[in-house]
Design an enzyme around this catalytic site. Structure first.
Site, PDB file in Angstrom:
ATOM      1  N   ILE A  74       0.859  -1.107  -0.183  1.00  0.00           N
ATOM      2  CA  ILE A  74       0.136   0.071   0.021  1.00  0.00           C
ATOM      3  C   ILE A  74       0.881   1.312  -0.055  1.00  0.00           C
ATOM      4  O   ILE A  74       0.674   2.144  -0.772  1.00  0.00           O
ATOM      5  CB  ILE A  74      -0.882  -0.148   1.252  1.00  0.00           C
ATOM      6  CG1 ILE A  74      -2.064  -1.088   0.970  1.00  0.00           C
ATOM      7  CG2 ILE A  74      -1.627   1.353   1.425  1.00  0.00           C
ATOM      8  CD1 ILE A  74      -2.878  -1.409   2.355  1.00  0.00           C
ATOM      9  N   ASP A 104      -0.334  -7.706  -3.842  1.00  0.00           N
ATOM     10  CA  ASP A 104       0.041  -6.342  -3.842  1.00  0.00           C
ATOM     11  C   ASP A 104      -0.350  -5.636  -5.308  1.00  0.00           C
ATOM     12  O   ASP A 104      -0.506  -4.453  -5.321  1.00  0.00           O
ATOM     13  CB  ASP A 104       1.358  -6.300  -3.469  1.00  0.00           C
ATOM     14  CG  ASP A 104       1.843  -6.228  -2.056  1.00  0.00           C
ATOM     15  OD1 ASP A 104       0.989  -5.567  -1.239  1.00  0.00           O
ATOM     16  OD2 ASP A 104       2.722  -6.789  -1.485  1.00  0.00           O
ATOM     17  N   GLU A 110       8.915  -3.000  -5.529  1.00  0.00           N
ATOM     18  CA  GLU A 110       8.768  -3.640  -4.080  1.00  0.00           C
ATOM     19  C   GLU A 110       9.506  -4.916  -3.964  1.00  0.00           C
ATOM     20  O   GLU A 110       9.184  -5.841  -4.578  1.00  0.00           O
ATOM     21  CB  GLU A 110       7.259  -3.485  -3.664  1.00  0.00           C
ATOM     22  CG  GLU A 110       6.829  -3.973  -2.429  1.00  0.00           C
ATOM     23  CD  GLU A 110       5.450  -4.257  -2.143  1.00  0.00           C
ATOM     24  OE1 GLU A 110       4.483  -4.195  -3.028  1.00  0.00           O
ATOM     25  OE2 GLU A 110       5.344  -5.072  -1.001  1.00  0.00           O
ATOM     26  N   GLU A 141      16.415 -15.435   1.996  1.00  0.00           N
ATOM     27  CA  GLU A 141      15.992 -15.737   0.707  1.00  0.00           C
ATOM     28  C   GLU A 141      15.926 -13.965  -0.148  1.00  0.00           C
ATOM     29  O   GLU A 141      16.198 -14.112  -1.231  1.00  0.00           O
ATOM     30  CB  GLU A 141      14.638 -15.839   0.356  1.00  0.00           C
ATOM     31  CG  GLU A 141      14.136 -17.448   0.928  1.00  0.00           C
ATOM     32  CD  GLU A 141      13.804 -17.425   2.378  1.00  0.00           C
ATOM     33  OE1 GLU A 141      13.773 -16.417   3.129  1.00  0.00           O
ATOM     34  OE2 GLU A 141      13.094 -18.391   2.666  1.00  0.00           O
ATOM     35  N   LYS A 164       9.435   2.586  20.589  1.00  0.00           N
ATOM     36  CA  LYS A 164      10.711   1.879  20.793  1.00  0.00           C
ATOM     37  C   LYS A 164      11.402   2.032  19.374  1.00  0.00           C
ATOM     38  O   LYS A 164      10.830   1.543  18.405  1.00  0.00           O
ATOM     39  CB  LYS A 164      10.693   0.439  21.284  1.00  0.00           C
ATOM     40  CG  LYS A 164      10.634   0.015  22.638  1.00  0.00           C
ATOM     41  CD  LYS A 164      11.878   0.941  23.521  1.00  0.00           C
ATOM     42  CE  LYS A 164      11.616   0.585  24.813  1.00  0.00           C
ATOM     43  NZ  LYS A 164      12.591   1.304  25.702  1.00  0.00           N
ATOM     44  N   CYS A 177     -17.832 -16.325  -9.500  1.00  0.00           N
ATOM     45  CA  CYS A 177     -17.003 -17.493 -10.299  1.00  0.00           C
ATOM     46  C   CYS A 177     -17.675 -18.548  -9.293  1.00  0.00           C
ATOM     47  O   CYS A 177     -18.911 -18.971  -9.588  1.00  0.00           O
ATOM     48  CB  CYS A 177     -15.497 -17.272  -9.746  1.00  0.00           C
ATOM     49  SG  CYS A 177     -14.502 -18.255 -10.811  1.00  0.00           S
ATOM     50  N   LEU A 178     -16.980 -18.954  -8.351  1.00  0.00           N
ATOM     51  CA  LEU A 178     -17.815 -20.217  -7.652  1.00  0.00           C
ATOM     52  C   LEU A 178     -18.883 -19.912  -6.976  1.00  0.00           C
ATOM     53  O   LEU A 178     -19.919 -20.648  -7.091  1.00  0.00           O
ATOM     54  CB  LEU A 178     -16.841 -20.601  -5.962  1.00  0.00           C
ATOM     55  CG  LEU A 178     -17.311 -21.838  -5.378  1.00  0.00           C
ATOM     56  CD1 LEU A 178     -17.201 -22.933  -6.236  1.00  0.00           C
ATOM     57  CD2 LEU A 178     -16.382 -21.596  -4.228  1.00  0.00           C
ATOM     58  N   HIS A 234     -14.115 -12.611 -12.519  1.00  0.00           N
ATOM     59  CA  HIS A 234     -13.598 -11.768 -10.951  1.00  0.00           C
ATOM     60  C   HIS A 234     -13.793 -10.399 -11.359  1.00  0.00           C
ATOM     61  O   HIS A 234     -12.769  -9.493 -11.584  1.00  0.00           O
ATOM     62  CB  HIS A 234     -12.378 -12.285 -10.672  1.00  0.00           C
ATOM     63  CG  HIS A 234     -12.212 -13.652 -10.194  1.00  0.00           C
ATOM     64  ND1 HIS A 234     -12.764 -13.884  -8.787  1.00  0.00           N
ATOM     65  CD2 HIS A 234     -11.891 -14.969 -10.559  1.00  0.00           C
ATOM     66  CE1 HIS A 234     -12.618 -15.374  -8.753  1.00  0.00           C
ATOM     67  NE2 HIS A 234     -12.051 -16.063  -9.694  1.00  0.00           N
ATOM     68  N   GLU A 261     -14.149  -8.014  -9.357  1.00  0.00           N
ATOM     69  CA  GLU A 261     -13.537  -7.379  -8.239  1.00  0.00           C
ATOM     70  C   GLU A 261     -12.197  -6.835  -8.655  1.00  0.00           C
ATOM     71  O   GLU A 261     -11.616  -5.873  -7.811  1.00  0.00           O
ATOM     72  CB  GLU A 261     -13.321  -8.115  -6.955  1.00  0.00           C
ATOM     73  CG  GLU A 261     -12.294  -9.335  -7.075  1.00  0.00           C
ATOM     74  CD  GLU A 261     -13.091 -10.657  -7.606  1.00  0.00           C
ATOM     75  OE1 GLU A 261     -14.070 -10.575  -8.219  1.00  0.00           O
ATOM     76  OE2 GLU A 261     -12.585 -11.702  -7.164  1.00  0.00           O
TER      77      GLU A 261
HETATM   78  N1  GLN Z   1     -13.417 -23.745  -8.124  1.00  0.00           N
HETATM   79  C1  GLN Z   1     -14.168 -23.145  -9.296  1.00  0.00           C
HETATM   80  C2  GLN Z   1     -13.619 -23.386 -10.611  1.00  0.00           C
HETATM   81  O1  GLN Z   1     -12.221 -23.831 -10.724  1.00  0.00           O
HETATM   82  C3  GLN Z   1     -14.428 -21.816  -9.183  1.00  0.00           C
HETATM   83  C4  GLN Z   1     -13.306 -21.071  -9.120  1.00  0.00           C
HETATM   84  C5  GLN Z   1     -13.293 -19.440  -8.709  1.00  0.00           C
HETATM   85  O2  GLN Z   1     -14.143 -19.066  -7.886  1.00  0.00           O
HETATM   86  N2  GLN Z   1     -12.105 -18.646  -8.942  1.00  0.00           N
HETATM   87  O3  GLN Z   1     -14.209 -23.135 -11.731  1.00  0.00           O
END
Ligand code: GLN
Length: 532
Positions: free
Chosen positions: A24, A76, A144, A153, A190, A383-384, A508, A510
C-alpha cells in the site's frame, strides 16, 4: 528499448517485520509521483521459491490477484492497480521460483557456455533484467521487494538492487519501511528495531533516501528525529505513517511530508506540482458517516485471513461510497450454514459469495444462494458463487442431484463440470482459464443495464463451467443466461430477472473495481441492497 535509458527506479524494501502494508505504501508513493505527471509502472519481487502465487494457500498468503494477461499474482498488484488505476501484467509480479526456473532451463540449454552458474552475477543479473524489462517505457518504475531485509531468501535481491544504483547512477532511489512498536507497559515508542533495520540495510550497501515509519498510533516527531540521527538519514526523509482511517489516506500523508519531492529530487526529475485531490475525494467518501447502512453477508470458506478476499471487500467498499451508504459486512462460514441452516441470513440486505476451490463448504453456499433466491435478497455470485447459484437453481427446478463435479467427478447431474480443455491438465500451476476473456451480453438483460454495453472483457480464474445441457432447468427456476463467450459455448453471466438483484458471473469483476469507480456489478448489488 531506447526509452530504457530514461527509466528511473525506486526500490521499496521493508525491515523489522512483514505485514506493515509495504504494498500500500509503495502504491501510494506511485500515486503521488503519478500525480506529478510521471509515467509510473510497478513491480513486486517476491522472494518465495514458488513460481507464481497460483499455488499459494489463500488463507495464509491472501488473495491471488489475476492480471488481464493471466498472471496469478501477489495481492500487492491489487493495490498497485487501485492506486495507479493502471492494469498490471505478467511482468509486474515475479517470484524467485520463476527466475530460478529460467536460470536452470538456460543452464540445461547450454546458454552459459561452460561457465560456473552463480547467485552473483547470474541470478542477480536475471533479477536486474526482469526489473529493466518491466520498467521499459515508464518514467519511474517502482519495485517492491517482498519480505524483510535480512531474510536469507532476499540476499540476492538486495545485491541486485544495490548494483542497479551503480549501473544507473542518479536514476535509483531507495525507500525503506520500518516498524515503530509501542510498548504499553512503559508507555513509549521503541525506535531500536527501526535502527537495527536501517543498520541491516546499510550492511548490504544501501542507504535509503526515504524512511517510512509505520506505527499503530501516532508517534511523536522525537521518534522520527531519533531514527534520522541514528540511521544517518536527513530528518525530512523520515516520515511517520501511523495507521490511517483508510488506506487511501496514505498518498495524502506522503504528500504532506513531501515524499514525492524527496524522491524526485534524488532522481533529478522535474515533476509538476502534485495533485492529490482525487485522494482527498476518496478519503472524504470513505470516512463520512452516511445516513443509511447496508449489511452484507459474505458466505465464504477461507476465513482465517481477511486478505483472502481483499479485492472483493475493496470493491464492496467503493460501491458503498458511490451509493452513499455505510458498509457493514459479516464473514459467514459456509460450513456453519450446513450445520446451522440459513436462519441467520435474514439479517442481511445482500448476500455475496466469492470465489473458491475444492469441495469444502459448497453445500452451505448452495443453501445461501437458494435462500437469496427464495427470499428475494440481493445476491452477487462471483465465480464459485455463480456456480453455486446455478446448482441451487437446478435443484429448485427439481433436478435433485444437481451438483458440481468439483465435489464429485462422477456426479450424476453435473450442472457445473470441468471445462473440456481442462480435463487433461495438471491440477496445479498456471493451467486454469486465466486472465481476460470477452463476453457477449444479452440485449435487454440486467447485465446489459449494469454494464451499459453488450461486449465486455473480464478477468477469469477457473477450471469448471456451467453445463448448458441442463439449460431448461435453469430457465424453469427463473434463471437467465445473460452473458456468454462470443461463440455461446461458455456461460459468463447469469441473472434472475424476476428478482430485485440476483447476478452471478464466472469472472472476477472485483479486480477491475477502483476506489473512485466501483465495478458496475458491485455498484448494482449495493444499490439493490440499499433499496431493500
Ligand atoms: N473452483 C471453481 C472453478 O475452478 C471456481 C473458481 C473460482 O471461484 N475462482 O471453476
Amino acid at each position: 528499448m531506447e526509452r530504457t535509458n530514461f527509466t528511473h527506479y525506486v526500490f521499496v524494501t521493508g525491515g523489522v517485520i512483514s505485514g506493515l502494508g509495504k504494498g500500500i505504501t509503495a502504491a501510494s508513493l506511485g500515486a503521488v509521483l503519478r500525480s506529478k505527471g510521471q509515467k509510473i509502472s510497478m513491480q513486486k519481487l517476491d522472494v518465495y521459491l514458488n513460481v507464481d502465487a497460483g499455488t499459494l494457500r489463500p488463507a495464509e498468503h491472501g488473495e491471488c490477484y489475476v492480471t488481464k494477461d493471466g498472471a496469478e499474482a501477489d495481492l500487492d498488484l491489487g493495490h498497485y492497480e487501485r492506486f495507479l488505476d493502471t492494469e498490471m501484467t505478467q511482468k509486474s509480479s515475479v517470484m524467485s521460483g520463476k527466475l530460478f526456473l529460467k536460470l536452470i532451463e538456460d543452464e540445461r540449454a547450454g546458454k552459459y557456455g561452460g561457465e560456473d552458474v552463480q547467485m552473483v552475477p547470474h541470478f542477480t543479473g536475471l533479477i536486474q533484467q526482469t526489473i529493466i524489462e518491466a520498467g521499459e517505457g515508464s518514467d519511474v518504475h517502482i519495485v517492491e521487494i517482498g519480505g524483510t531485509v535480512g531474510d536469507i531468501e532476499s540476499t540476492a535481491f538486495m545485491e541486485a538492487i544495490r548494483e542497479m544504483a551503480l549501473k544507473f547512477p542518479g536514476r535509483c532511489a531507495f525507500a525503506h519501511l520500518v516498524y515503530l512498536p509501542w510498548l504499553g507497559t512503559s508507555k513509549e515508542f521503541k525506535t531500536k528495531p527501526a535502527q537495527n533495520a536501517l543498520r541491516d540495510l546499510r550492511s548490504v550497501g544501501i542507504i535509503p533516501d526515504l524512511v517510512l515509519v509505520r506505527s499503530e498510533k501516532p508517534a511523536p516527531t522525537a521518534a522520527a528525529e531519533k531514527i534520522a540521527m541514528f540511521g544517518g538519514i536527513p530528518r525530512e526523509s523520515v516520515i511517520l505513517l501511523p495507521n490511517a482511517r483508510t488506506v487511501y489516506e496514505v498518498p495524502l500523508t506522503l504528500e504532506d511530508h513531501k515524499a514525492g519531492d524527496i524522491i524526485a529530487r534524488k532522481l533529478n526529475l522535474k515533476p509538476k506540482k502534485s495533485d492529490v485531490k482525487k485522494w482527498q475525494r476518496v478519503v472524504e467518501s470513505a470516512t463520512v458517516a452516511y445516513q443509511k447502512t447496508v449489511k452484507i453477508g459474505v458466505v465464504a470458506k477461507y476465513l482465517d485471513n481477511e486478505d483472502t478476499y481483499f479485492s472483493v471487500i475493496e470493491a464492496l467498499r467503493s460501491a458503498a461510497w458511490a451509493n452513499h451508504v455505510n458498509l457493514k459486512f459479516d464473514w459467514i462460514d459456509a460450513e456453519k450454514i450446513e450445520l446451522e441452516g440459513v436462519e441467520s441470513l435474514h439479517q442481511y440486505s445482500g448476500l455475496l459469495i466469492p470465489g473458491g476451490f475444492g469441495a469444502r463448504g459448497l453445500e452451505g453456499m448452495v443453501q445461501a444462494a437458494r435462500f437469496a433466491m427464495d427470499n428475494n435478497v440481493p445476491y452477487l455470485g462471483i465465480c464459485l458463487g455463480m456456480q453455486m447459484a446455478v446448482v441451487a437453481a437446478a435443484r429448485k427446478a427439481g433436478l435433485a442431484n444437481a451438483q458440481t463435479s468439483e465435489v464429485e467427478p462422477l456426479t450424476p447431474d453435473p450442472v457445473i463440470y470441468i471445462m473440456a480443455n481442462q480435463k487433461s491438465k495438471e491440477l496445479t500451476g498456471g493451467t486454469m482459464r486465466l486472465g481476460n476473456y470477452p463476453c457477449k451480453i444479452k440485449k435487454g438483460s440486467q447485465a446489459e443495464k449494469l454494464y451499459g454495453t453488450h461486449w465486455i472483457e473480464e478477468r477469469h480464474r477457473h477450471r469448471y463451467e456451467v453445463n448448458q445441457k441442463y439449460n431448461k432447468f435453469y430457465e424453469q427456476a427463473g434463471m437467465l443466461i445473460s452473458g456468454t463467450s462470443p461463440d455461446g459455448s461458455l456461460v459468463e453471466v447469469i441473472e434472475m430477472p424476476e428478482l430485485n438483484f440476483f447476478v452471478g458471473t464466472q469472472a472476477h469483476p472485483e479486480f477491475r473495481s477502483r476506489p473512485d469507480r466501483p465495478h458496475p456489478l458491485f455498484n448494482g448489488f449495493v444499490a439493490a441492497a440499499k433499496k431493500g
